[in-house]
Design an enzyme around this catalytic site. Structure first.
Site, PDB file in Angstrom:
ATOM      1  N   LYS A  46       0.858  -1.190   0.000  1.00 42.07           N
ATOM      2  CA  LYS A  46       0.000   0.000   0.000  1.00 42.07           C
ATOM      3  C   LYS A  46       0.891   1.236   0.000  1.00 42.07           C
ATOM      4  CE  LYS A  46      -2.389   1.690   3.739  1.00 42.07           C
ATOM      5  NZ  LYS A  46      -2.337   3.159   3.848  1.00 42.07           N
ATOM      6  N   ASP A 100      -3.463   4.349  -1.996  1.00 41.94           N
ATOM      7  CA  ASP A 100      -4.413   4.818  -0.982  1.00 41.94           C
ATOM      8  C   ASP A 100      -4.416   6.345  -0.946  1.00 41.94           C
ATOM      9  OD1 ASP A 100      -5.949   5.125   1.319  1.00 41.94           O
ATOM     10  OD2 ASP A 100      -4.381   4.441   2.682  1.00 41.94           O
ATOM     11  N   LEU A 101      -5.134   6.948  -1.914  1.00 40.92           N
ATOM     12  CA  LEU A 101      -5.159   8.423  -1.994  1.00 40.92           C
ATOM     13  C   LEU A 101      -6.515   9.012  -1.604  1.00 40.92           C
ATOM     14  CD1 LEU A 101      -3.103   9.043  -5.283  1.00 40.92           C
ATOM     15  CD2 LEU A 101      -2.289   8.992  -2.927  1.00 40.92           C
ATOM     16  N   LYS A 102      -7.495   8.150  -1.371  1.00 38.07           N
ATOM     17  CA  LYS A 102      -8.813   8.581  -0.844  1.00 38.07           C
ATOM     18  C   LYS A 102      -9.381   9.802  -1.565  1.00 38.07           C
ATOM     19  CE  LYS A 102      -7.891   6.858   3.858  1.00 38.07           C
ATOM     20  NZ  LYS A 102      -6.451   6.533   3.816  1.00 38.07           N
ATOM     21  N   LEU A 103      -9.671   9.650  -2.846  1.00 39.22           N
ATOM     22  CA  LEU A 103     -10.165  10.793  -3.634  1.00 39.22           C
ATOM     23  C   LEU A 103     -11.547  11.262  -3.177  1.00 39.22           C
ATOM     24  CD1 LEU A 103      -7.794   9.779  -5.393  1.00 39.22           C
ATOM     25  CD2 LEU A 103      -9.137  10.377  -7.390  1.00 39.22           C
ATOM     26  N   HIS A 104     -11.768  12.562  -3.268  1.00 36.69           N
ATOM     27  CA  HIS A 104     -13.060  13.168  -2.899  1.00 36.69           C
ATOM     28  C   HIS A 104     -13.127  14.536  -3.574  1.00 36.69           C
ATOM     29  CE1 HIS A 104     -16.093  14.179   0.583  1.00 36.69           C
ATOM     30  NE2 HIS A 104     -16.559  14.440  -0.618  1.00 36.69           N
ATOM     31  N   ASP A 105     -13.926  14.652  -4.639  1.00 38.96           N
ATOM     32  CA  ASP A 105     -14.045  15.931  -5.347  1.00 38.96           C
ATOM     33  C   ASP A 105     -15.313  15.861  -6.197  1.00 38.96           C
ATOM     34  OD1 ASP A 105     -13.437  18.410  -6.699  1.00 38.96           O
ATOM     35  OD2 ASP A 105     -11.327  18.061  -6.283  1.00 38.96           O
ATOM     36  N   ILE A 106     -15.527  16.818  -7.086  1.00 38.31           N
ATOM     37  CA  ILE A 106     -16.716  16.728  -7.935  1.00 38.31           C
ATOM     38  C   ILE A 106     -16.539  15.534  -8.885  1.00 38.31           C
ATOM     39  CG2 ILE A 106     -17.286  19.181  -7.755  1.00 38.31           C
ATOM     40  CD1 ILE A 106     -16.112  19.552 -10.583  1.00 38.31           C
ATOM     41  N   PRO A 107     -17.650  14.927  -9.310  1.00 39.09           N
ATOM     42  CA  PRO A 107     -17.548  13.703 -10.115  1.00 39.09           C
ATOM     43  C   PRO A 107     -16.608  13.805 -11.315  1.00 39.09           C
ATOM     44  CG  PRO A 107     -19.819  14.025  -9.433  1.00 39.09           C
ATOM     45  CD  PRO A 107     -19.065  15.247  -8.978  1.00 39.09           C
ATOM     46  N   ASN A 108     -16.670  14.897 -12.064  1.00 36.11           N
ATOM     47  CA  ASN A 108     -15.838  15.005 -13.263  1.00 36.11           C
ATOM     48  C   ASN A 108     -14.342  15.006 -12.936  1.00 36.11           C
ATOM     49  OD1 ASN A 108     -15.612  15.394 -16.154  1.00 36.11           O
ATOM     50  ND2 ASN A 108     -14.875  17.456 -15.642  1.00 36.11           N
ATOM     51  N   THR A 109     -13.978  15.683 -11.861  1.00 35.78           N
ATOM     52  CA  THR A 109     -12.563  15.735 -11.451  1.00 35.78           C
ATOM     53  C   THR A 109     -12.086  14.364 -10.990  1.00 35.78           C
ATOM     54  OG1 THR A 109     -12.831  18.039 -10.830  1.00 35.78           O
ATOM     55  CG2 THR A 109     -10.957  16.889  -9.863  1.00 35.78           C
ATOM     56  N   THR A 147     -11.897   6.159  10.762  1.00 33.14           N
ATOM     57  CA  THR A 147     -11.942   5.679  12.153  1.00 33.14           C
ATOM     58  C   THR A 147     -11.559   6.787  13.139  1.00 33.14           C
ATOM     59  OG1 THR A 147      -9.779   4.729  11.699  1.00 33.14           O
ATOM     60  CG2 THR A 147     -11.624   3.209  11.785  1.00 33.14           C
ATOM     61  N   GLN A 163      -3.350   2.090  17.458  1.00 29.17           N
ATOM     62  CA  GLN A 163      -4.615   1.499  17.013  1.00 29.17           C
ATOM     63  C   GLN A 163      -5.451   1.169  18.241  1.00 29.17           C
ATOM     64  OE1 GLN A 163      -5.698   1.423  14.054  1.00 29.17           O
ATOM     65  NE2 GLN A 163      -4.106   1.038  12.543  1.00 29.17           N
ATOM     66  N   ARG A 219       3.077  -1.293  10.748  1.00 33.26           N
ATOM     67  CA  ARG A 219       4.177  -1.424  11.704  1.00 33.26           C
ATOM     68  C   ARG A 219       4.476  -2.831  12.223  1.00 33.26           C
ATOM     69  NH1 ARG A 219       1.715   3.585  14.697  1.00 33.26           N
ATOM     70  NH2 ARG A 219      -0.061   2.528  13.709  1.00 33.26           N
TER      71      ARG A 219
END
Ligand code: C5P
Length: 232
Positions: A32, A59-68, A119, A190, A211
């Site tokens: 990862k 693991d970049l966790k994208l979150h933006d407008i759908p087109n982007t 989490t 954790q 780890r």
């Protein structure tokens, strides 16, 4: 989907990650790559690790407008990663656009999974900051269901939630679960942890382990122990 152990390569530089991967001579773990390493070294680090024969979860966790998100996913797909992710809170439309962008001309695409609620988000913060007043586990299950409706392959969740996610979204819906520790190991920061063997019993499809492997005196032995407990 085959069960596998994904090693979280949470390193700050190319040198550190290659010093670590060089220890693996007879096996090529699924790795990862997170934001820290990707932003430090750029997309070339993905190509180099891939060229060494590793599968990659970016693991970049994208979150933006759908087109982007669609356009960004298309770039990640060309990087030939095996798995990537986004935030389910970006809506079903964003997740559908992500799949469109990720799908290659030949119809193949990397596995796409969703983060539900991080989490680090507590019930209290979710209510006060996000104005979401439902119980946290209900929100997690609802977001998992949205991911399924959008056509995603699965979610990142606690191994302790993997059984419930499979109940709601089906056995084929992939659960990728961090928070794994050996029974005799340190839990570090954790909170809700489980062992590789227990994660297998509950039904996780992939465990993400950082780890307990990267900081072990013998990382290759620790990796092999994880594989034996989880996949054996
Ligand atoms: O070192 P450790 O085994 O705790 O690493 C777990 C990895 O999984 C880290 O890369 C961490 O950022 C990631 N992760 C997590 N909990 C989540 C989501 C991702 O520990 N809910």
């Amino acid at each position: 989907m085959g069960k596998d152990v994904i090693v979280a390569c949470d390193f700050a530089s190319k040198k550190e990650v290659f010093d670590f991967l060089d220890k693996f001579t007879d096996v090529k773990p699924f790795v990862k790559i997170g934001m820290e390493l990707f932003y430090a070294e750029g997309p070339e680090i993905v190509r180099e690790i891939k060229a060494r024969g590793h599968k990659i979860f970016l693991d970049l966790k994208l979150h933006d407008i759908p087109n982007t998100v669609k356009k960004a996913m298309s770039v990640l797909s060309r990087l030939d990663v095996d798995m990537t992710n986004l935030h389910a809170s970006g809506t079903i439309a964003m997740m559908e656009a992500a799949i469109e962008g990720l799908t290659r001309e030949d119809g193949t695409r990397p596995i796409l999974i969703a983060v539900t609620q991080l989490t680090s988000t507590s019930q209290e913060r979710m209510e006060a900051d996000l104005l979401i007043e439902k119980p946290l586990d209900e929100v997690v299950m609802h977001y998992a269901h949205n991911a399924k409706v959008a056509g995603l392959d699965g979610v990142v969740c606690s191994p302790l939630e993997a059984g419930k996610v499979h109940e709601k979204c089906g056995d084929g819906f992939v659960t990728v679960t961090p928070g794994v520790r050996f029974a005799d190991g340190d839990i570090g920061d954790q909170v809700r942890v489980t062992t590789p063997a227990k994660a297998k019993e509950i039904g996780s499809d992939y465990i993400v382990v950082g780890r307990p492997i990267t900081a072990a005196a013998d990382p290759v032995a620790a990796y092999k122990r994880c594989v034996a407990e989880f996949c054996g």
